[in-house]
Structures are given as structure tokens and as C-alpha cells.
Scaffold this motif. Sequence first.
Motif, short mmCIF file in Angstrom:
data_model
loop_
_atom_site.label_atom_id
_atom_site.label_comp_id
_atom_site.label_asym_id
_atom_site.label_seq_id
_atom_site.Cartn_x
_atom_site.Cartn_y
_atom_site.Cartn_z
N GLN A 412 0.82 -1.20 0.00
CA GLN A 412 0.00 0.00 0.00
C GLN A 412 0.86 1.26 0.00
O GLN A 412 1.92 1.33 0.61
CB GLN A 412 -0.93 0.02 1.21
N ALA A 413 0.36 2.28 -0.69
CA ALA A 413 1.04 3.57 -0.74
C ALA A 413 1.12 4.17 0.67
O ALA A 413 0.15 4.12 1.43
CB ALA A 413 0.31 4.51 -1.69
N ARG A 414 2.29 4.78 0.97
CA ARG A 414 2.48 5.37 2.30
C ARG A 414 3.31 6.66 2.14
O ARG A 414 4.38 6.64 1.53
CB ARG A 414 3.20 4.38 3.21
N PRO A 441 2.97 -1.26 -6.45
CA PRO A 441 3.76 -0.46 -7.39
C PRO A 441 3.92 0.99 -6.93
O PRO A 441 3.17 1.45 -6.07
CB PRO A 441 2.97 -0.55 -8.69
N PRO A 442 4.91 1.73 -7.48
CA PRO A 442 5.12 3.12 -7.07
C PRO A 442 3.83 3.92 -7.17
O PRO A 442 3.14 3.89 -8.19
CB PRO A 442 6.17 3.63 -8.07
N ILE A 485 -2.52 13.29 -2.03
CA ILE A 485 -3.01 11.90 -2.00
C ILE A 485 -2.02 11.03 -2.76
O ILE A 485 -1.73 11.27 -3.94
CB ILE A 485 -4.40 11.79 -2.63
N ALA A 486 -1.51 10.00 -2.09
CA ALA A 486 -0.65 9.00 -2.73
C ALA A 486 -1.48 7.73 -2.90
O ALA A 486 -2.06 7.24 -1.92
CB ALA A 486 0.59 8.73 -1.89
N ALA A 487 -1.53 7.19 -4.13
CA ALA A 487 -2.42 6.06 -4.39
C ALA A 487 -1.74 5.03 -5.28
O ALA A 487 -1.00 5.37 -6.21
CB ALA A 487 -3.71 6.55 -5.06
N ASN A 492 -4.56 3.85 -0.55
CA ASN A 492 -4.22 5.26 -0.60
C ASN A 492 -3.70 5.75 0.75
O ASN A 492 -3.95 5.16 1.79
CB ASN A 492 -5.45 6.11 -0.99
N ASP A 493 -3.01 6.89 0.70
CA ASP A 493 -2.59 7.60 1.90
C ASP A 493 -2.64 9.09 1.57
O ASP A 493 -2.46 9.48 0.40
CB ASP A 493 -1.19 7.19 2.32
#
Length: 607
Positions: A412-414, A441-442, A485-487, A492-493
Motif C-alpha cells: 500500500q502507498a504510504r 507499485p510506485p 493523496i498517494a495512491a 491510498n494515503d
Amino acid sequence: MFAEVCGQQGPWALLLLWCISLSAADLSWPCPQKCNCRQDTLEVNCSTKHLTGVPEGLPNNAKRLDLSGNRLKTLSRRQFYGLSKLEDLDLSENVISMIEVEAFQGLKNLRFLRIKNNRLKIIPVGVFSGLSNLRSLDISKNEILVFLDYTFQEMGNLREMNAGENDLVFISQRAFVGLLSLQELNVDRSNLTSIPTEAFSQLQSLTKMRLRRLTISILPNNAFRRLHQLRTLQILQWPSLETLNSNSLIGLNLTTLVISNCNLSAVPYTSLRHLVYLRYLDLSYNPITSIQGNLLGELLRLQEFHLAGGSLLRIEPGAFRGLVHFRLLNVSSNRLTTLEESAFHSVGNLQTLRLDRNPLTCDCRLLWVVRRRFRLNFDGRQPTCSAPDHVRKREFRDFSEVELPVVFICRQARILDRQTQEASVDEGINIQFECKADGYPPPSITWLSPQQTPLSSVGRIRILANGSLEVRYVQVHDTGAYLCIAANAAGNDSISVNLKVRSFPRNYTSPYFSDEGWVETSLPPSTNSSEQVSNPYPFDAKTLVIATTMGFLSFLSSVAICFVFMFFWSQSKGQIKHTATIDFVPRTSMGGSGDGADTGRFTMKLI
């Protein structure tokens, strides 16, 4: 008596009778010299016999005549008049450059006519007179420049015509008048500079059209109007075709559309939206980079979509949403790294998937494909992993069920730095907020404004390539909370940053940002005219001197030009006196009347 002889001689008599009957038959079915004839099929084969003219003595009841591969140059009027039973005539690969009017008169039963690969430059009106039952015509690979009005008017039963690979530059509006039954037309590799819409509109029974290797750069609106029966349209190898106008395919009820090997950079969604009967769509070998979400849903009956050999980087979620009959997707030989399950309306309906020759990243996004690797049809070409390195070049079928939860995973994106970012700044400066994230993935980074609208990579407030947010020349109304937002596929984060912008006092010297750019001023711009200070002298002394001097010089130049013009004009009027004598009477000193006074005279020279 004859029966008694046959009985006595036995089989020898029967053999003799058969030979006599065969000889009689041969005498009744003559065959021209150099040709091969078969009476059982009524075929006359004169192919590649170096003939320079149509041979004489052809049997009247022949059904097929092959004259291909010879040296025929001209077909005369009523060249085949006696062959009323002929059904198939092949004149291909000759050097025919002239066909006279009514050359085929009398061939009332002819069904197939091939004149391809000759040297025809023009077809006079009336050449095809008498071919009312012709079904197929091939005039491809000639040098035909133009189709004239009514060229094919007596061919009411023609079903198929191949006119490709000619030098066509123009098709007259009424060229196809009379082709009431034509169903298939090929116009390949011609020099047409525009779609002959008016000519095509005469073909109201047309069901299939192929246009290959044309040089047209745009498909205009209403390009194929009135072709309501057209079901298959193939537009192939137009390297200059970049755009389809929004109504270019209006009025068509296509089931198959191929626009391949062209230069389309995007799927022509607006041109396709009304093709509700479309089942097969092929946009292969175009430089299309993405298939957007929720824009193909109006193609309710679409079953197959091909986009092989393109430049695809991404198929967005919902790309095929609403396509309940979707069965086959071919996106081989592109640059896709993944294909998410959310792109489809229902993966249960999918039967064939071509993902081969793509740089696929084998992670959780492709797990749905691997789990169906034995049920899905990959058309004999297995997808292969390109990343991560430890599974590189492995085919999907090689993975065991035990490996799937280990290999096809995502993290998960962090967001890495969750420290609070707050800024309180004055108007006019630039400021950046960082947002770095990790995941597999990135993850992708997006920013939302205080009004919850997505921000882009252009403009005064923009997202930089490293994911940071930059606000240039901050203004008071930029104040608020911005959300990063990073997804990625695993989740997401997000994190918010705060910006507060202080405004300047009205009497404080400060720059401000306007529509014209960054301005230095002692006061911010005002729309109140009463606050503006008027200047009684809008120009300084130096400006006034320069303006006056330039005006005076302009005046002198105009006067000089007038004098020069008058001088040359006077020279053109013939003899001119250069002196003038003037007589005058001077006044007396006593103020008399002057009677009897001496007159004076002086001479004046004219310049």
C-alpha cells in the motif's frame, strides 16, 4: 444389320463407335490454335501464349475464356460478340491501353470480368454497355486517372468492384450512377485528395468498403452519408490520417470498423459514439497512448476491440464499462505495464485476451489474469513478466498456485514524511510543499486545492515532477488547506498542508501579480477612478521637442516634393518663358492723378 454386326464383333464394335462419336464431338467444338480447350467444362485457356490479339474461331458455347498474361493492346468494338454463353472472362496482365465503346456488347451472360494489371488510363462511357448481368469487376492495378459520369450505368446487377491501385485523382459525382446492387467496393492506393462523398452516396446498397493507402489527412463530417446499408468499413495504411471529425461517420450502421496503420493519437470517441451496432473495432498500429474510462459505453454491442502494435501506456479503470457483450481484447505489442480488472464491465464475459509483447509488471494488479490463465484464451501467445527481476521472462502459465500469493503482491502507498507543514507568508513570494510516498507499485501523487478540485502540472499553482506542490506569487485567495493523496493498487494515503497568505497595507510598496505578469508598484491596482492621480503634463520637455522637430521635418519634406513635382510638370508643357517684363506708372510726390507721367518698367526672372 448394324445390330447383327455389333453382336458378332463384340466390344471392338463398341470401341469403334465411341471413337467415331468422340471425333464428331471434337469437330463440333473447335479450339483456336495455341489455346487449350476442355469441352467437359466448356473452358478455353489461352493464357501466356504471347497473343497480340483475341484469337479467332472461339467456340460459341464456351463459358470461360482466359486470355491473361498475353500482349493484347486494344479491344475493338463488339470484340466478343459471338460468345453469348460466356460467363467468365479474364484479360488480366496484358498491356491493354484502349477499350473501345461496346467492346463487350453481346456478353449478356457474363458474370465475372477481370482487366487488372493493364495500362488503362481512362474508361470511356459506354465501354461496359451490354454487361447487365455482370456480378464482379476487377479493374485494379491500372493507371486510371478519373471515373467519368455514368461510366458504370448499365451494370445494375454488379455486386463487387475492385478499383484499387490506380492513379485515381478524381471520381465524378455521377460516376457510380446505376450501380444499384453494388455491395463491395475497394478503392486502394489512389491519389484522391478528398473523400468523393457525392459519388459514394449513389451506392446505397453498399455493405463493404475498403479504402487503403490514401493520402487524406482528415476524415470530414458526413464523409459517407446515405450509405445506410454499409456494414464494414476498412480504412487502412493512411499515414497522414490524424483526425476524424466528430460527425465523420454519422449516418452509418456499421458492425465492423477498421482504422489501422494510420496516425491517430487518440481513440476517436466522439466519432464512434453513435455506432450502436458496432461489434468489431480495430484501431491497431496507431500511436494511441491511452484508453480512457467510461467513453466507450455507448457501443452497446461491441464484442471485439483490437489495438495491437500501438503506443498504449495505460488502460484506465472503466475503459470497457457498459460493454456487456465484450468477448475479446487484443492489446499486444504495446507499452502496457499492467491491466486492471476494473477496466472491464465483467471479466467473466472475457474469452480471449492478448497481452503478449508488453513490459508487464507482475504484481497484484495482474493477479486476476494469472488466476484465469487456464481458462482465458491467449491465442497461443502467453503473457510474460518483465518485472520484478526475479520473475523476469516467466510466462503466466509457468506459475504454480503456491507462488501466486508470494509473487503477485502489492504494498500500500504510504507518505514518508508526515510532519505537519504550515506556512504563513506575505503576498508575492513562491513556496513549495513536499509530498514523498513509497509503495509497490510506485504510487501516483495528486493534489487537491482548498476547494477540493484536482490540480495539474501547469499554471501558477502546479504539481512538480517529484510530487511537490509549488505556489508561485502567492495571493490572499490562495489561503487554505491543500491535500496530497498517494495512491496505488493496494490503497491510498493522504496528508494536508496549510497555507496562510498575509496581504500588504495599502501604503506599503510591494509587488503584485496581475494578468499582465509580475508588476512593481507602490500601490496595488485599483478599479476606483477617484483614487487615481492624474498627471497634468503627460509628456516631458524632451518628448515635446522631439515630436515638434519630427513634425517640422515632415512638413518641409512635403513642400519640397510639391515643388519638384511642379517643376517637372512645367517642363513637359513645351516652350516656357524664363523672364517677365512689367510696366508700371509711379505715383507723383504731390499726390496727383498721374496723367501724362512717365511710365516705369522692370524685368523679373522666373526660376
